[in-house]
Motif scaffolding. Structure first.
Motif, PDB file in Angstrom:
ATOM      1  N   LEU A  27     -28.158  18.867  23.141  1.00  0.00           N
ATOM      2  CA  LEU A  27     -27.415  19.936  22.478  1.00  0.00           C
ATOM      3  C   LEU A  27     -27.303  21.160  23.374  1.00  0.00           C
ATOM      4  O   LEU A  27     -26.246  21.815  23.430  1.00  0.00           O
ATOM      5  CB  LEU A  27     -28.124  20.298  21.161  1.00  0.00           C
ATOM      6  N   HIS A  28     -28.373  21.471  24.085  1.00  0.00           N
ATOM      7  CA  HIS A  28     -28.359  22.607  25.017  1.00  0.00           C
ATOM      8  C   HIS A  28     -27.310  22.379  26.114  1.00  0.00           C
ATOM      9  O   HIS A  28     -26.550  23.306  26.462  1.00  0.00           O
ATOM     10  CB  HIS A  28     -29.757  22.757  25.636  1.00  0.00           C
ATOM     11  N   LYS A  29     -27.234  21.161  26.614  1.00  0.00           N
ATOM     12  CA  LYS A  29     -26.259  20.859  27.657  1.00  0.00           C
ATOM     13  C   LYS A  29     -24.841  20.927  27.118  1.00  0.00           C
ATOM     14  O   LYS A  29     -23.929  21.428  27.788  1.00  0.00           O
ATOM     15  CB  LYS A  29     -26.553  19.466  28.227  1.00  0.00           C
ATOM     16  N   ALA A  30     -24.636  20.422  25.877  1.00  0.00           N
ATOM     17  CA  ALA A  30     -23.292  20.445  25.285  1.00  0.00           C
ATOM     18  C   ALA A  30     -22.817  21.868  25.022  1.00  0.00           C
ATOM     19  O   ALA A  30     -21.615  22.158  25.062  1.00  0.00           O
ATOM     20  CB  ALA A  30     -23.274  19.634  23.997  1.00  0.00           C
ATOM     21  N   SER A  31     -23.750  22.807  24.725  1.00  0.00           N
ATOM     22  CA  SER A  31     -23.349  24.199  24.455  1.00  0.00           C
ATOM     23  C   SER A  31     -22.827  24.897  25.702  1.00  0.00           C
ATOM     24  O   SER A  31     -22.158  25.934  25.597  1.00  0.00           O
ATOM     25  CB  SER A  31     -24.542  24.976  23.878  1.00  0.00           C
ATOM     26  N   GLN A  32     -23.094  24.337  26.867  1.00  0.00           N
ATOM     27  CA  GLN A  32     -22.606  24.935  28.104  1.00  0.00           C
ATOM     28  C   GLN A  32     -21.264  24.345  28.540  1.00  0.00           C
ATOM     29  O   GLN A  32     -20.718  24.744  29.557  1.00  0.00           O
ATOM     30  CB  GLN A  32     -23.629  24.722  29.226  1.00  0.00           C
ATOM     31  N   GLY A  33     -20.772  23.384  27.761  1.00  0.00           N
ATOM     32  CA  GLY A  33     -19.505  22.774  28.097  1.00  0.00           C
ATOM     33  C   GLY A  33     -18.354  23.371  27.316  1.00  0.00           C
ATOM     34  O   GLY A  33     -18.436  24.490  26.777  1.00  0.00           O
ATOM     35  N   SER A  34     -17.284  22.588  27.214  1.00  0.00           N
ATOM     36  CA  SER A  34     -16.080  23.077  26.529  1.00  0.00           C
ATOM     37  C   SER A  34     -15.560  22.057  25.524  1.00  0.00           C
ATOM     38  O   SER A  34     -14.427  22.186  25.055  1.00  0.00           O
ATOM     39  CB  SER A  34     -14.987  23.389  27.563  1.00  0.00           C
ATOM     40  N   ILE A  35     -16.365  21.037  25.196  1.00  0.00           N
ATOM     41  CA  ILE A  35     -15.922  19.995  24.253  1.00  0.00           C
ATOM     42  C   ILE A  35     -16.672  20.197  22.934  1.00  0.00           C
ATOM     43  O   ILE A  35     -17.876  19.937  22.829  1.00  0.00           O
ATOM     44  CB  ILE A  35     -16.203  18.600  24.826  1.00  0.00           C
ATOM     45  N   ILE A  36     -15.958  20.691  21.947  1.00  0.00           N
ATOM     46  CA  ILE A  36     -16.577  21.000  20.648  1.00  0.00           C
ATOM     47  C   ILE A  36     -17.023  19.715  19.954  1.00  0.00           C
ATOM     48  O   ILE A  36     -18.077  19.675  19.303  1.00  0.00           O
ATOM     49  CB  ILE A  36     -15.591  21.791  19.775  1.00  0.00           C
ATOM     50  N   GLU A  37     -16.245  18.651  20.068  1.00  0.00           N
ATOM     51  CA  GLU A  37     -16.602  17.406  19.415  1.00  0.00           C
ATOM     52  C   GLU A  37     -17.936  16.876  19.939  1.00  0.00           C
ATOM     53  O   GLU A  37     -18.766  16.388  19.187  1.00  0.00           O
ATOM     54  CB  GLU A  37     -15.497  16.364  19.661  1.00  0.00           C
TER      55      GLU A  37
END
Length: 785
Positions: free
Chosen positions: A633-643
């Motif tokens: 989740l921490h890694k996904a929050s630094q990206g740009s893909i909301i899904e």
């Protein structure tokens, strides 16, 4: 053949003869003769055979005569293959005529490709009789090898001549053996003498080998002698010499006396001892001999009632006194563990004085009572309570709960993990393609599935998460071990009642106590944990409820922000807005979860406002079952893909035991109104022209799309560009004018006069922008397609 045909044949023969007697010009050639004969054969007017060289013809009758002549010349026996070169005729022709001869002449036989007449067979019978008189017996097998004739054919011919040419008789037990009366008398006398001299059980094979007796005659003569009472004995083991045994009655009488006396004195009979006495099947002998006596038949011996009564008394004393008894030392040394176990089972099943339901067989030969084993549990009660307090105080119990829950999810939902991965890839694909509306629907369905998993059978309240956590503690604590089997055995050996018990007995008791002790330890740990938890349950419940509300609100904002982003046509703008949304609301959600679980796992954390480095450090110190989902989740929050972020949020919420409440449709209808009021309050409180413009365009965007856009000030030009086509021209010009003044203010820092003029204009426009943004309403908002 018809008369007309025969006349035709005679005519042709006459012409043939005239042609041969005529001059050279009138003779037929050899080729013409062959053609004429071939034609006659084809018309079946004549029946002849060609010779092998093709130069001569021979009729059937002539061929038969020549075969018979050759048979006579060869002494009444000749092979069909030998006739081929002699008669210069094919084997097929000779075979067909030989079959005809054997069928028409009974004295000639066709056997195995040979013609044999009765004279030759009589000669063979004379040789057989001469051999029989010399040796006393013959076998058909030997004759078959000697004369090279089939066994059944020789046997048939011997039977036909038995009593005439052959003087002897056939063995009634083996029809392939023939012997003379003198041979039978001699061997009967030898067998009678050998059996009369035997006084101990003897193997039949030894008797036959020592006296060189024919095995085929031995059993017939021995049965005759025993049936006529000429020999007082019996044969056991069937009619095979290597198995059968000859037992004289004198030995049987002494043997039975010894067996009866041994059973009376010792109370048992060992099968091995009976075998040494010469009994082939000791168990069957005992069943037949002691048919009227009650015996227990074991694997190695049979036991009388005296020993059974002794064992019954010892077991009864152990059960009544709530102690234990080892049965094997009470039995004779010939008994093994298997025999002891069978005796115990028999005593417990058939005795009326023993409380069989309370008896407990330990190992193979020890007996105790269930009450005795249960009393041993009391020894471990203080140890259980002490160990339960230790695991709760050290945090091992809480870690075991988390490990058990993680293992259960992996075992029960392997397909769901694959489904999450597939949905994650599908959402990432949809986000890259810029499609609208798919993420929210999938997200709501996922929330409902999580709700069913963790809240089945529970009420929707703030306490649900806490109740699920405590209620599942009993099953989760199975990972904690109270005491190993070796330690339990060591504790039992220190007890006075078990000081002289064998190791196998103590270890078996330990294995029986282990499940109940483990269960008691789990219950004690659960009660200790609940006692500790009750002290802080109010504060924990409040914290958990606040976390649920906060996470639910952040997820709703992210969903709303995702919907709002989809209104922009440019994929680049969508990606930038998505990145901003995840860095703000997404990072806030991650911080909330990390702060909550860090308190639960005693990881140092002083603030919820965490930087990326501080958050990563806290995540690295968490248990693996929580660390891995939060890391994703921490890694996904630094990206740009909301899904992708929403998918990782599902996994993280499950790992952190945060269960979202079911969506409330009435409450959801008030969310847009609340969001609008928040924006209006922010707009009224704003004084800076740039901030007023920022909040005003967000408020107008909300009014137009019914979604809340999470965007920083640098996205204001893109938002105004989007609103131009959805607002009246006057409002669009007003926003553009204020936007131009804000940009002019930023670019004219050195010109104070121009800066003052710009600020004056902005002060005049700000009230109008506020009023326009608050007052504007659209009857039909834009919807996503």
């Amino acid at each position: 053949m018809a008369s007309s045909d025969w006349i035709e044949v005679q005519r042709l023969a006459a012409e043939f003869q005239r042609a041969q007697l005529s001059s050279a010009l009138q003779k037929l050639s050899e080729r013409n003769c062959i053609e004429i004969v071939s034609k006659l054969i084809d018309l079946k007017l004549i029946d002849v055979f060609y010779t092998n060289d093709g130069k001569e013809y021979i009729t059937l009758e002539q061929l038969s005569r020549e075969i018979c002549d050759e048979l006579y010349l060869h002494g009444g026996r000749i092979s069909l293959t030998d006739l081929v070169p002699i008669l210069n005729i094919s084997y097929h022709a000779i075979e067909s005529r030989a079959q005809n001869i054997s069928q028409t002449k009974p004295e000639i036989h066709l056997v195995s490709g040979q013609l044999i007449d009765d004279d030759h067979l009589d000669h063979i019978a004379e040789e057989i009789n001469e051999n029989l008189q010399q040796t006393g017996q013959i076998t058909v097998v030997e004759l078959t090898k000697q004369y090279e004739l089939p066994m059944e054919f020789i046997l048939q011919q011997i039977r036909k001549r038995l009593g005439t040419i052959i003087q002897g008789q056939q063995d009634k037990y083996d029809h392939h053996v023939f012997f003379t009366e003198g041979f039978l008398a001699r061997n009967r006398a030898r067998i009678r003498g050998a059996l009369s001299a035997i006084t101990v059980p003897t193997s039949v094979s030894a008797i036959i080998a020592q006296n060189k007796l024919p095995e085929r005659l031995f059993f017939a003569v021995a049965d005759e002698l025993i049936s006529t009472k000429r020999i007082q004995a019996s044969l056991s083991g069937g009619r095979q010499a290597n198995v059968a045994t000859f037992i004289p009655d004198v030995h049987s009488r002494s043997q039975n006396e010894w067996i009866d006396n041994f059973l009376k004195q010792n109370g048992y009979l060992e099968y091995a001892a009976l075998t040494r006495l010469g009994l082939g099947d000791p168990k069957s002998f005992c069943r037949k001999r002691f048919r009227e006596t009650s015996l227990l038949y074991l694997s190695s011996c049979c036991v009388g009632s005296y020993i059974l009564q002794q064992i019954e008394a010892a077991v009864e004393e152990a059960l009544v006194s709530q102690s234990w008894v080892e049965v094997l030392p009470l039995l004779p040394s010939v008994f093994d563990e298997e025999d002891a176990e069978q005796i115990i089972q028999h005593v417990l099943k058939n005795s009326q004085n023993l409380p069989g339901k309370d008896a407990l067989v330990i190992g193979h030969s020890a007996v105790t009572s269930n009450a005795y084993v249960q009393n041993l549990r009391l020894i471990f009660k203080p140890m259980i309570e002490e160990k339960a307090s230790e695991v709760v105080a050290s945090g091992d119990y809480l870690q075991a709960l988390a490990d058990q829950r993680n293992a259960k999810e992996k075992s029960f939902k392997p397909e769901q993990s694959n489904e999450k991965k597939d949905r994650k890839d599908e959402r990432r694909k949809k986000a890259n393609e810029g499609k609208l509306g798919g993420g929210t629907q999938g997200r709501e369905t996922k929330t409902r599935a999580t709700k069913k998993k963790y809240q089945k059978g529970k009420n929707d309240s703030d306490d649900e998460g806490e109740e699920e956590f405590v209620g599942g503690s009993s099953s989760a604590s199975t990972e904690l071990q109270f005491m190993s089997l070796d330690k339990i055995s060591n504790v039992l050996r220190k007890q006075e009642s078990l000081s002289d018990a064998p190791d196998e007995f103590v270890e078996d008791i330990a294995q029986r106590l282990y499940p109940s002790l483990q269960s008691s330890f789990q219950e004690a740990a659960r009660l200790a944990f609940e006692a500790v938890l009750s002290a802080t349950s109010g504060q924990r419940r409040q914290t958990h409820s606040e976390l649920q509300n906060k996470v639910q609100l952040l997820l709703q904002n992210i969903k709303q922000g995702e919907k709002a982003i989809q209104f922009f046509a440019s994929l680049d703008i969508q990606q930038q807005l998505s990145r901003h949304l995840l860095k703000t609301a997404g990072s806030e959600l991650v911080n909330e979860l990390v702060s909550y679980v860090s308190q639960d796992t005693n990881v140092a954390n002083d603030s919820k406002d965490l930087s990326l480095e501080a958050r990563q450090k806290i995540i690295n110190g968490l248990p693996q079952n929580i660390r891995v989902p939060l890391q994703g989740l921490h890694k996904a929050s630094q990206g740009s893909i909301i899904e992708e972020f929403l998918s990782e949020a599902d996994v993280a919420l499950t790992a952190c035991d945060v269960v979202l409440r079911k969506a409330d449709k009435k409450k959801d209808k008030t969310i847009p109104i609340q969001q609008r009021h928040v924006l209006i309050e922010q707009l009224n409180a704003a004084q800076d022209a740039a901030l007023v413009l920022h909040v005003a365009v967000l408020l107008l965007f909300h009014t137009v799309t019914q979604t809340v856009l999470n965007a920083s000030g640098r996205f204001v030009p893109y938002i105004i560009s989007f609103l131009q086509s959805h607002l009246p021209q006057s409002i669009g010009e007003l926003l553009s004018e204020l936007q131009g003044l804000v940009i002019q203010e930023l670019t004219s820092k050195g010109d104070e006069e121009l800066l003052e003029t710009v600020r004056q204009k902005m002060e005049n426009l700000i009230p109008r922008v506020r009023e326009t943004a608050v007052a504007y309403k659209k009857s039909i908002a834009i919807t996503q397609e």
